[in-house]
Write a protein that holds these residues in place. Structure first.
Motif, PDB file in Angstrom:
ATOM      1  N   UNK A  54      -6.652 -33.736  36.593  1.00  0.00           N
ATOM      2  CA  UNK A  54      -7.496 -32.902  35.744  1.00  0.00           C
ATOM      3  C   UNK A  54      -6.690 -32.001  34.804  1.00  0.00           C
ATOM      4  N   UNK A  55      -5.523 -31.542  35.237  1.00  0.00           N
ATOM      5  CA  UNK A  55      -4.732 -30.605  34.447  1.00  0.00           C
ATOM      6  C   UNK A  55      -3.420 -31.244  34.001  1.00  0.00           C
ATOM      7  N   UNK A  56      -2.965 -30.879  32.797  1.00  0.00           N
ATOM      8  CA  UNK A  56      -1.700 -31.381  32.267  1.00  0.00           C
ATOM      9  C   UNK A  56      -0.938 -30.220  31.643  1.00  0.00           C
ATOM     10  N   UNK A  57       0.306 -30.018  32.082  1.00  0.00           N
ATOM     11  CA  UNK A  57       1.218 -29.077  31.430  1.00  0.00           C
ATOM     12  C   UNK A  57       2.216 -29.907  30.629  1.00  0.00           C
ATOM     13  N   UNK A  58       2.579 -29.431  29.447  1.00  0.00           N
ATOM     14  CA  UNK A  58       3.489 -30.175  28.574  1.00  0.00           C
ATOM     15  C   UNK A  58       4.682 -29.313  28.213  1.00  0.00           C
ATOM     16  N   UNK A  59       5.867 -29.897  28.305  1.00  0.00           N
ATOM     17  CA  UNK A  59       7.119 -29.243  27.924  1.00  0.00           C
ATOM     18  C   UNK A  59       7.686 -30.021  26.735  1.00  0.00           C
ATOM     19  N   UNK A  60       7.906 -29.345  25.608  1.00  0.00           N
ATOM     20  CA  UNK A  60       8.394 -29.967  24.374  1.00  0.00           C
ATOM     21  C   UNK A  60       9.918 -29.871  24.294  1.00  0.00           C
ATOM     22  N   UNK A  61      10.528 -30.821  23.572  1.00  0.00           N
ATOM     23  CA  UNK A  61      11.994 -30.871  23.399  1.00  0.00           C
ATOM     24  C   UNK A  61      12.699 -30.735  24.742  1.00  0.00           C
TER      25      UNK A  61
END
Length: 108
Positions: A54-61
């Motif tokens: 249900x939940x998504x955390x995103x880390x860029x670069x």
């Protein structure tokens, strides 16, 4: 996964994995994709957790800082939306690979 920063500010080591900052079990995926806001290729780490993803955390670069004994630290930046504008801030994730996060220490 355990976030090592809150809104870009480092969480003190003694507060990592306490009752206010618990590690979450989930699935980690690292991909390279085009970011429309940055207008370039970006390496993303997506951590999916919760019931049915249900939940998504995103880390860029995202960059791998170290990997040892089934643990690794990824660093990059997270993006949040504040007052209809995006705000980017530094973030690091401590990931436990193939194992459950350690239990909360006693007495906390």
């Amino acid at each position: 996964m355990l976030k090592m920063r809150l809104a870009g500010v480092e969480v003190p080591k003694r507060r990592l994995n306490d009752r206010y900052n618990l590690a979450r079990p989930g699935t980690l995926e690292v991909v390279e994709t085009t970011d429309q806001g940055l207008h370039r290729l970006v390496r993303l780490a997506r951590f999916t957790y919760g019931e049915s993803g249900k939940y998504v955390d995103t880390l860029f670069d995202v960059n791998l800082l170290w990997y040892r004994d089934g643990r690794m630290v990824l660093s990059g930046f997270e993006r949040s939306k504040v007052d209809m504008q995006f705000c980017d801030y530094a973030q690091s994730w401590l990931c436990f690979v193939g194992t459950e996060p350690p239990p909360m220490p006693e007495g906390r």
